[in-house]
Design an enzyme around this catalytic site. Structure first.
Site, PDB file in Angstrom:
ATOM      1  N   GLU A 297      41.469  30.586  41.545  1.00  0.00           N
ATOM      2  CA  GLU A 297      40.585  29.982  42.557  1.00  0.00           C
ATOM      3  C   GLU A 297      40.221  28.529  42.295  1.00  0.00           C
ATOM      4  OE1 GLU A 297      37.291  32.666  43.090  1.00  0.00           O
ATOM      5  OE2 GLU A 297      38.599  34.381  43.365  1.00  0.00           O
TER       6      GLU A 297
ATOM      7  N   ASN B 243      46.356  32.198  41.043  1.00  0.00           N
ATOM      8  CA  ASN B 243      45.808  33.239  41.926  1.00  0.00           C
ATOM      9  C   ASN B 243      44.679  32.672  42.780  1.00  0.00           C
ATOM     10  OD1 ASN B 243      45.631  36.101  42.633  1.00  0.00           O
ATOM     11  ND2 ASN B 243      43.680  36.131  41.519  1.00  0.00           N
TER      12      ASN B 243
ATOM     13  N   HIS C 215      41.780  39.357  50.461  1.00  0.00           N
ATOM     14  CA  HIS C 215      40.534  40.018  50.867  1.00  0.00           C
ATOM     15  C   HIS C 215      40.417  39.784  52.375  1.00  0.00           C
ATOM     16  CE1 HIS C 215      39.437  40.801  46.754  1.00  0.00           C
ATOM     17  NE2 HIS C 215      39.557  39.523  46.440  1.00  0.00           N
TER      18      HIS C 215
ATOM     19  N   GLU D 290      44.717  41.347  45.106  1.00  0.00           N
ATOM     20  CA  GLU D 290      43.367  41.933  45.193  1.00  0.00           C
ATOM     21  C   GLU D 290      43.118  42.499  46.589  1.00  0.00           C
ATOM     22  OE1 GLU D 290      40.350  39.180  43.806  1.00  0.00           O
ATOM     23  OE2 GLU D 290      41.642  38.415  42.219  1.00  0.00           O
TER      24      GLU D 290
ATOM     25  N   ASP E 175      42.086  44.172  49.826  1.00  0.00           N
ATOM     26  CA  ASP E 175      41.132  45.092  50.459  1.00  0.00           C
ATOM     27  C   ASP E 175      40.913  44.601  51.883  1.00  0.00           C
ATOM     28  OD1 ASP E 175      39.461  42.909  49.857  1.00  0.00           O
ATOM     29  OD2 ASP E 175      38.310  43.992  48.340  1.00  0.00           O
TER      30      ASP E 175
HETATM   31  O1  G3I Z   1      27.896  44.849  34.039  1.00  0.00           O
HETATM   32  C1  G3I Z   1      26.696  44.264  34.542  1.00  0.00           C
HETATM   33  C2  G3I Z   1      25.556  45.222  34.444  1.00  0.00           C
HETATM   34  O2  G3I Z   1      25.308  45.480  33.076  1.00  0.00           O
HETATM   35  C3  G3I Z   1      24.322  44.620  35.110  1.00  0.00           C
HETATM   36  O3  G3I Z   1      23.285  45.547  35.113  1.00  0.00           O
HETATM   37  C4  G3I Z   1      24.637  44.230  36.544  1.00  0.00           C
HETATM   38  C5  G3I Z   1      23.472  43.541  37.225  1.00  0.00           C
HETATM   39  O4  G3I Z   1      23.902  42.700  38.271  1.00  0.00           O
HETATM   40  O5  G3I Z   1      25.725  43.345  36.546  1.00  0.00           O
HETATM   41  C6  G3I Z   1      26.908  43.900  36.002  1.00  0.00           C
HETATM   42  O6  G3I Z   1      27.930  42.943  36.051  1.00  0.00           O
HETATM   43  C7  G3I Z   1      28.496  42.717  37.330  1.00  0.00           C
HETATM   44  C8  G3I Z   1      29.984  42.970  37.251  1.00  0.00           C
HETATM   45  O7  G3I Z   1      30.603  42.654  38.472  1.00  0.00           O
HETATM   46  C9  G3I Z   1      30.315  44.424  36.907  1.00  0.00           C
HETATM   47  O8  G3I Z   1      29.877  45.258  37.909  1.00  0.00           O
HETATM   48  C10 G3I Z   1      28.228  41.285  37.725  1.00  0.00           C
HETATM   49  O9  G3I Z   1      26.848  41.077  37.943  1.00  0.00           O
HETATM   50  C11 G3I Z   1      28.995  40.963  38.986  1.00  0.00           C
HETATM   51  O10 G3I Z   1      28.891  39.556  39.232  1.00  0.00           O
HETATM   52  C12 G3I Z   1      30.452  41.309  38.821  1.00  0.00           C
HETATM   53  O11 G3I Z   1      31.116  41.057  40.043  1.00  0.00           O
HETATM   54  C13 G3I Z   1      32.495  40.914  39.974  1.00  0.00           C
HETATM   55  C14 G3I Z   1      32.879  39.583  40.595  1.00  0.00           C
HETATM   56  O12 G3I Z   1      34.292  39.442  40.587  1.00  0.00           O
HETATM   57  C15 G3I Z   1      32.277  38.413  39.838  1.00  0.00           C
HETATM   58  O13 G3I Z   1      32.448  37.246  40.533  1.00  0.00           O
HETATM   59  C16 G3I Z   1      33.158  42.034  40.727  1.00  0.00           C
HETATM   60  O14 G3I Z   1      32.927  43.258  40.025  1.00  0.00           O
HETATM   61  C17 G3I Z   1      34.656  41.794  40.833  1.00  0.00           C
HETATM   62  O15 G3I Z   1      35.214  42.727  41.718  1.00  0.00           O
HETATM   63  C18 G3I Z   1      34.907  40.402  41.397  1.00  0.00           C
HETATM   64  O16 G3I Z   1      36.281  40.192  41.428  1.00  0.00           O
HETATM   65  C19 G3I Z   1      36.714  38.958  41.971  1.00  0.00           C
HETATM   66  C20 G3I Z   1      37.975  38.551  41.241  1.00  0.00           C
HETATM   67  O17 G3I Z   1      37.743  38.515  39.850  1.00  0.00           O
HETATM   68  C21 G3I Z   1      38.489  37.205  41.729  1.00  0.00           C
HETATM   69  N1  G3I Z   1      38.654  37.204  43.153  1.00  0.00           N
HETATM   70  C22 G3I Z   1      37.495  37.621  43.936  1.00  0.00           C
HETATM   71  C23 G3I Z   1      37.033  39.000  43.470  1.00  0.00           C
HETATM   72  C24 G3I Z   1      35.884  39.486  44.313  1.00  0.00           C
HETATM   73  O18 G3I Z   1      34.760  38.678  44.155  1.00  0.00           O
END
Ligand code: G3I
Length: 448
Positions: free
Chosen positions: A158, A200, A236, A263, A265
């Site tokens: 990105e 990516n 997405h 990715e 969806d």
């Molecule tokens: O693990 C912690 C947890 O301990 C805590 O309690 C909670 C509170 O918010 O956060 C948890 O972490 C989160 C993590 O996902 C696991 O669930 C983060 O806050 C959250 O920001 C994170 O989001 C991820 C996101 O990337 C971050 O930008 C998504 O799961 C993930 O699907 C998403 O994936 C991205 C790709 O890497 C790049 N392309 C876009 C895609 C969608 O945004």
């Protein structure tokens, strides 16, 4: 009469044999019953994002193991997860996903070495050459940890801006210099020469300013020998794919890189049709190596409430699942995946002082990029210095993975903290960009 009967019998036997063969084809090759097996019929993979925290969920794991042949850790290989403190690496979550995948016969896409999001706090507060060195060190260390185990790395994620500029996104990494992306790709190649190296991004699903900016970067990388093997299209989507989705994949493939849907969806009421259209587009592009969906069940999705995946919250197959499976079983071109190619090198300098060095040069009118490979002799190195002699008129403008003394004539390059140690017979690489002509450049290596 007898003859006629025999002919009839023969004809009916042949018909039965033909029908039998078709039925056999239909069940063994024409109608595989899982996403992974169906995609494999044309040499492709079908993958999903996986979250380490869900590997104890039996419904999740049973679908994962039944349907998918490729896995991307959703968060566990990102910078904040793998290097929470500078130079302290933790691979617990990433290793857990990788081991589960490998032990069940799946491959792994590494995601993502450098990204402006999900950086650890310490990196967010760095800038300039300190951040550049930390970023390249991160690439080197993580790619080295997973060396030989990753099918493809999202080396950079990105980095391009949304909207009409077609240019780079502003970020702390971008502010270290426009060459940060190629420096990352070179470091990844040096660390794990067997992994395919991908760029990516999202909102790149049709021909638009952003995808064209990336297209121009990939074309430039290919022209200058910067190692890049694949481009990831996150996809997405909402309700449909752009009408030029396949054409966009094809124009990248025509640059000589593999394309991957990384990715996927899709939200909205047209979901099943849109999934089928994306699947057919990949199957129509020979260099489209596979499709990864961003999660298994709707309840696993980052798009809370949008239900954009192939299985419902109970793990049941949705209409979108069936349309993908049917599209895969309808067939398409057989994929021709790319193989990572290592940079060609000029003959090595004579062995001496414990190491040898070789120069690989990409030149254009008025400038060049030199990649120097430092190879240890029969003993391990704990530090090295390479002296390059540049022809008159050539001058170094910037370098990576080494620090230099001087910029023209005789230039001495010393290892940085993370690449001084080289095992016996192994190598590391550094590089620099310059102005002028560098044909005739020589190098000598000395252990320190
Ligand atoms: O693990 C912690 C947890 O301990 C805590 O309690 C909670 C509170 O918010 O956060 C948890 O972490 C989160 C993590 O996902 C696991 O669930 C983060 O806050 C959250 O920001 C994170 O989001 C991820 C996101 O990337 C971050 O930008 C998504 O799961 C993930 O699907 C998403 O994936 C991205 C790709 O890497 C790049 N392309 C876009 C895609 C969608 O945004």
């Amino acid at each position: 009469m007898r003859l006629t009967l025999s002919r009839a019998a023969l004809a009916s036997t042949m018909l039965a044999a033909t029908l039998g063969a078709s039925l056999l084809l239909a069940t063994s090759a024409g109608a595989a019953t899982t996403l992974g097996a169906s995609a494999a019929q044309t040499g492709r993979y079908f993958g999903t994002a996986v979250s380490a925290g869900k590997l104890g969920d039996s419904t999740y794991v049973s679908i994962l193991d039944r349907e998918f042949t490729m896995v991307t850790p959703e968060n566990e290989m990102k910078w904040d997860a793998t290097e929470p403190n500078r130079n302290q690496f933790t691979y617990t979550g990433g290793d857990r996903i990788l081991n589960q995948a490998v032990s069940t016969g799946k491959r792994v896409r590494g995601h993502a070495l450098l990204w402006h999001q999900q950086q650890p706090g310490w990196a967010q507060s760095l800038s300039g050459s300190d951040l550049r060195q930390a970023a390249i060190n991160h690439v080197t260390q993580v790619a080295t940890h997973y060396k030989g185990k990753i099918y493809a790395w999202d080396v950079v994620n990105e980095a391009f801006a949304d909207g009409g500029s077609g240019g780079r996104r502003d970020s702390n990494l971008q502010r270290t210099g426009n060459d940060w992306i190629e420096a990352a790709f070179r470091a990844a190649r040096a660390a794990d020469p067997g992994a395919k190296l991908c760029y990516n991004d999202y909102n790149t699903d049709g021909v638009n300013a952003k995808s064209t900016g990336i297209y121009n970067m990939v074309r430039d990388f290919k022209a200058r020998g910067v190692p890049i093997d694949c481009v990831g299209f996150q996809s997405h989507l909402s309700n449909s794919a752009p009408s030029d989705y396949q054409a966009n994949l094809q124009r990248f493939a025509d640059l000589g890189v593999e394309v991957q849907i990384t990715e996927l969806d899709i939200s909205g009421s047209n979901q099943a049709n849109a999934y089928a259209a994306v699947t057919r587009a990949c199957l129509a592009v020979a260099r489209c190596a596979g499709i990864t969906v961003w999660g298994i069940r709707d309840t696993d999705s980052w798009r809370t409430g949008e239900n954009p995946l192939l299985f419902d919250g109970n793990g049941n197959k949705k209409a979108a699942y069936t349309s993908v499976l049917d599209a895969l079983n309808a067939g398409g071109t057989t994929t021709t995946p790319t193989t990572p190619t290592t940079t060609p090198t000029t003959p090595t300098t004579p062995a001496g002082n414990g190491c040898t060095s070789s120069v690989s040069l990409n030149s254009w009118n008025g400038g060049f990029v030199a990649t120097i490979r430092v190879t240890a002799g029969s003993s391990a190195l704990s530090g090295w210095t390479v002296t390059t002699t540049l022809p008159s008129g050539a001058a170094v403008t910037n370098g990576w993975n080494a620090t230099n003394t001087g910029t023209s004539g005789s230039v001495a390059w010393s290892n940085v903290s993370y690449n001084g140690s080289v095992a016996a017979g192994q190598y590391t690489e550094f590089g620099f960009q310059g102005t002028g002509g560098a044909d005739g450049i020589t190098s000598t290596c000395a252990a320190r």
